[in-house]
Design a protein around this motif. Structure first.
Motif, PDB file in Angstrom:
ATOM      1  N   SER A   5       0.837  -1.326   0.004  1.00 52.84           N
ATOM      2  CA  SER A   5      -0.006  -0.114   0.124  1.00 52.84           C
ATOM      3  C   SER A   5       0.901   1.320   0.183  1.00 52.84           C
ATOM      4  O   SER A   5       0.499   2.317  -0.890  1.00 52.84           O
ATOM      5  N   PHE A   6       1.899   1.129   0.799  1.00 50.36           N
ATOM      6  CA  PHE A   6       2.486   2.426   0.876  1.00 50.36           C
ATOM      7  C   PHE A   6       3.833   2.524   0.147  1.00 50.36           C
ATOM      8  O   PHE A   6       4.727   3.733  -0.237  1.00 50.36           O
ATOM      9  N   SER A   7       4.331   1.506  -0.672  1.00 52.06           N
ATOM     10  CA  SER A   7       5.425   1.473  -1.326  1.00 52.06           C
ATOM     11  C   SER A   7       5.645   2.588  -2.492  1.00 52.06           C
ATOM     12  O   SER A   7       6.803   2.899  -2.879  1.00 52.06           O
ATOM     13  N   HIS A   8       4.544   2.811  -3.048  1.00 53.15           N
ATOM     14  CA  HIS A   8       4.423   3.842  -4.064  1.00 53.15           C
ATOM     15  C   HIS A   8       4.056   5.172  -3.658  1.00 53.15           C
ATOM     16  O   HIS A   8       3.857   6.272  -4.543  1.00 53.15           O
ATOM     17  N   TRP A   9       3.077   5.311  -2.707  1.00 50.79           N
ATOM     18  CA  TRP A   9       2.462   6.586  -2.396  1.00 50.79           C
ATOM     19  C   TRP A   9       2.908   7.185  -0.892  1.00 50.79           C
ATOM     20  O   TRP A   9       3.729   7.915  -0.990  1.00 50.79           O
TER      21      TRP A   9
ATOM     22  N   ASP B 152       0.310   9.651   5.556  1.00 49.55           N
ATOM     23  CA  ASP B 152       0.407  10.898   4.859  1.00 49.55           C
ATOM     24  C   ASP B 152       1.685  11.322   4.611  1.00 49.55           C
ATOM     25  O   ASP B 152       1.902  12.626   4.287  1.00 49.55           O
ATOM     26  N   TYR B 153       2.573  10.625   4.916  1.00 49.73           N
ATOM     27  CA  TYR B 153       4.049  11.100   4.908  1.00 49.73           C
ATOM     28  C   TYR B 153       4.642  10.443   3.401  1.00 49.73           C
ATOM     29  O   TYR B 153       4.433   9.292   2.931  1.00 49.73           O
ATOM     30  N   PRO B 154       4.999  11.341   2.412  1.00 55.24           N
ATOM     31  CA  PRO B 154       5.512  10.733   1.163  1.00 55.24           C
ATOM     32  C   PRO B 154       6.623   9.985   1.367  1.00 55.24           C
ATOM     33  O   PRO B 154       7.731  10.161   2.014  1.00 55.24           O
ATOM     34  N   ILE B 155       6.319   8.922   0.621  1.00 55.87           N
ATOM     35  CA  ILE B 155       7.236   7.552   0.896  1.00 55.87           C
ATOM     36  C   ILE B 155       8.183   7.168  -0.550  1.00 55.87           C
ATOM     37  O   ILE B 155       7.769   7.189  -1.592  1.00 55.87           O
ATOM     38  N   TYR B 156       9.645   7.009  -0.170  1.00 54.19           N
ATOM     39  CA  TYR B 156      10.351   6.370  -1.179  1.00 54.19           C
ATOM     40  C   TYR B 156      11.030   5.220  -0.521  1.00 54.19           C
ATOM     41  O   TYR B 156      11.582   5.148   0.494  1.00 54.19           O
TER      42      TYR B 156
ATOM     43  N   LYS C 265       2.520  13.323  -4.817  1.00 60.18           N
ATOM     44  CA  LYS C 265       2.810  11.904  -5.661  1.00 60.18           C
ATOM     45  C   LYS C 265       1.599  11.520  -5.954  1.00 60.18           C
ATOM     46  O   LYS C 265       0.606  11.654  -5.537  1.00 60.18           O
ATOM     47  N   TYR C 266       1.918  11.350  -7.376  1.00 61.30           N
ATOM     48  CA  TYR C 266       0.757  10.772  -8.202  1.00 61.30           C
ATOM     49  C   TYR C 266       1.332  10.165  -9.527  1.00 61.30           C
ATOM     50  O   TYR C 266       2.417  10.197  -9.958  1.00 61.30           O
TER      51      TYR C 266
END
Length: 383
Positions: A104-108, A112-116, A136-137
């Motif tokens: 779920s968070f791998s690309h987004w 609410d923290y932008p993740i890489y 991020k989109y």
């Protein structure tokens, strides 16, 4: 027309320059802002500086400095989902993750923290930036849509370019026509106000006197001013009718013979051209011929002989020539008169010659001036 094209070219040059400058500025801003945070393309280098040595992580100080400077955090999640190393991790960020949560968070975003993230031998390195710091989109387009964009994209680009080119032209043309109409109405109004008192003065002066000649000059100037303005601005409404040129010439010369006693006028027409006709506006043709005759009168105040000839030049075409035996003109002046009309230039021979050239240009007649000082001045028009 040159003013219009020059204005449009300048406007387009400014527009292109602004677009290029805007793109460069935006590119510079984007590059500078991107350097501030760690993204997908930089996180690999970060991962190389976080080394696991027997369960103990040695981290380069530059990584800590970078995370502190941007208010970001980092953590490593092992294959079991446990956080085995972290730095600056907020309390709201969990210490354990299942497969679904990682997907779920791998690309987004993670809470609410932008993740890489970056895959490592010991798990996954996750770098999170402050909330609201990065947008991020991901854009997904099916191939049918992409094919359609490829097919119609060039046509859309061409359409946009045409709009960009034509819209300023139409707007500018409308503005220029409105300005020319206002100028034409102003000149027509002034000319009308002058004609009435001029007619009164002409009726009271002695025939053949200097005063009468000056009145004729003013009358001709008013007529030329109106004609020149209409031809230059394109606002004149001219008729197109069949004109017997020989009849026009006889009528004009008859008027001058009765008005100017110090000048002699001779008309010579080739026999086969007695019924020669042209398709034009009779007012403009009369104005062109009268201006050439008046030009000879103005530049030969002591009188001269004038000869008007209409001769055949082949292929059913005719040549009209008006020549006087007066003071002539120097070679440099003739060179100037034979040049193309310039918008801001009034020939030394006056507004009348300018109108002659404008009428000739309208009907695609070729005009040529020639002269010898103290011998003759001639104008030839290929009809």
């Amino acid at each position: 027309m040159k003013k219009l094209s020059g204005y449009i070219f300048s406007m387009m040059l400014v527009l292109v320059s602004l677009i290029v400058i805007d793109v460069l500025v935006m590119f510079f801003i984007c590059v500078q802002k991107e350097k501030k945070y760690l993204d997908t393309y930089r996180i690999e280098k970060v991962s190389e500086k976080i080394v696991n040595e027997g369960g103990v992580y040695n981290v380069d100080q530059s990584i800590y400095d970078r995370l502190d400077r941007t208010g970001s955090f980092a953590m490593i999640i092992d294959d079991s989902g446990n956080v085995i190393w972290n730095y600056n991790k907020p309390a709201e960020i969990p210490d354990f993750y299942g497969i679904k949560e990682v997907a779920s968070f791998s690309h987004w975003y993670l809470n609410d923290y932008p993740i890489y993230n970056w895959a490592r031998d010991d798990g996954i390195l996750v770098v999170g930036h402050p909330k609201g710091s990065i947008w991020k989109y991901i854009l997904e387009i099916n191939m049918e849509t992409m094919d359609g964009m490829i097919r119609f994209g060039p046509y859309m680009l061409i359409a946009n370019m045409l709009i960009l080119l034509l819209l300023p032209v139409l707007i500018t043309r409308k503005w220029m026509l409105a300005r020319e109409k206002a100028r034409t109405e102003w000149i027509a109004g002034v000319s009308h106000d002058i004609r009435t008192p001029l007619s009164i003065v002409m009726g009271s002066v002695e025939k053949g006197s200097i005063e009468e000649k000056q009145c004729f000059k003013i009358r001709d100037l008013i007529g030329n001013l109106n004609t020149e303005n209409k031809l230059e601005s394109g606002t004149g409404k001219w008729s197109s009718e069949k004109i017997n040129l020989t009849s026009i010439l006889r009528d004009i010369l008859c008027d001058y013979i009765n008005t100017y006693e110090d000048y002699s006028f001779d008309l010579e027409v080739d026999e086969q051209l007695e019924n020669y006709s042209i398709q034009a506006d009779v007012t403009l043709i009369r104005r062109m011929i009268e201006n050439l005759i008046t030009n000879s009168i103005v530049h030969n105040e002591k009188g001269c002989e004038m000869k008007v000839t209409l001769s055949e030049r082949g292929n059913g075409k005719a040549k009209l020539a008006i020549c006087d035996n007066g003071q002539g003109a120097p070679e440099q002046k003739i060179k100037v008169l034979n040049e193309r009309i310039k918008n801001a230039y009034l020939p030394e021979h006056g507004l009348g010659i300018r109108v002659v050239k404008q009428v000739a240009k309208k009907y695609k007649y070729a005009v040529k001036f020639s002269a010898e000082e103290n011998e003759y001045f001639k104008c030839e028009i290929d009809l």
